[in-house]
Write an enzyme that holds these catalytic residues in place. Sequence first.
Site: not given
Length: 318
Positions: A103, A294
Amino acid sequence: MDAIEQHLLPVNGIHLNVHVAGPADGQPVWLLHGFPECWHSWRAQIPALAAAGYRVFVPEMRGYGASDAPPAVEDYDLPTLCGDIRAAMDAFGQQRVAVVGHDWGALVAWHLALLDEARVTTLATLSVPYAGRPKRPATEILAAAFAERFNYILYFQQPGVAEAELDADIERSLRLFFRDPGDEDPFLQDKPAGARLFDAQPTPEQLPAWCSHEDLDFYIRAFAGRGFRGALNWYRNFERNWQLNESLAGRQVLQPTLFLVGEHDPVARLEAYTLKRMTEVVPRLEMHWLDCGHWIQNERPQAVNERLLDFLDRHYPA
């Protein structure tokens, strides 16, 4: 998990909290977390890397956990964030390292590879791709595309707005962030520009299989007492980052690079164009898609560990 040392290092004008594990003589591997996480997001990778003989360094990034969180927005630009990690590497006397990022930690990892090419010899990034410096700041592009619709990055721009929503109930906010890929994603909802991130979102009663109540407590403690302001300030530097990184325009990431991305990750949808162009900027790229969302290193820890250890063994053996 084996014993983990904790170091609170004075670096780059702040104190950076770094967790360290693995044999003292092992090759250093840095694990950089993203938003809204903490060092604990690498809980499945730390023991695997340490058992393979690597010395593992896992910071809580600026604005998170026990690391300092300066109040000024400009204290969170990418050169400064990279400066934290580079100064910590200096403090540990490291001349050759591998960097792994997820991320926002992936963005820091990409830029570390460009800014410190001699030291960062091997790179692995998760979820967030890179295809070079864009022609315009991302916020400028998004403002044109989402003039009348909600976009979470634009929502995060004004200091105090997102904090008021997220800090009101930290546990609820984290439960809404850490949802399974099949759930409705607040980042991709089609709603008016004036909406808030979690409007009309019920609080999930069940945690995803990859996040126990004990795991959630780690994340809650990382934000308790300080809230999300420091973490959100990372998002408020897109234009500043673009300006400061002018020298990186046209540069390639030349290190051997592993990229892992979830098939159901909303970032993959948002960054589809970047994903297509990656090999132009990262010529030594190895890319793998995993059946997950994610939170890739938590959702698919075994698959991530296998691919990461195989990659490191070939390019950066312990």
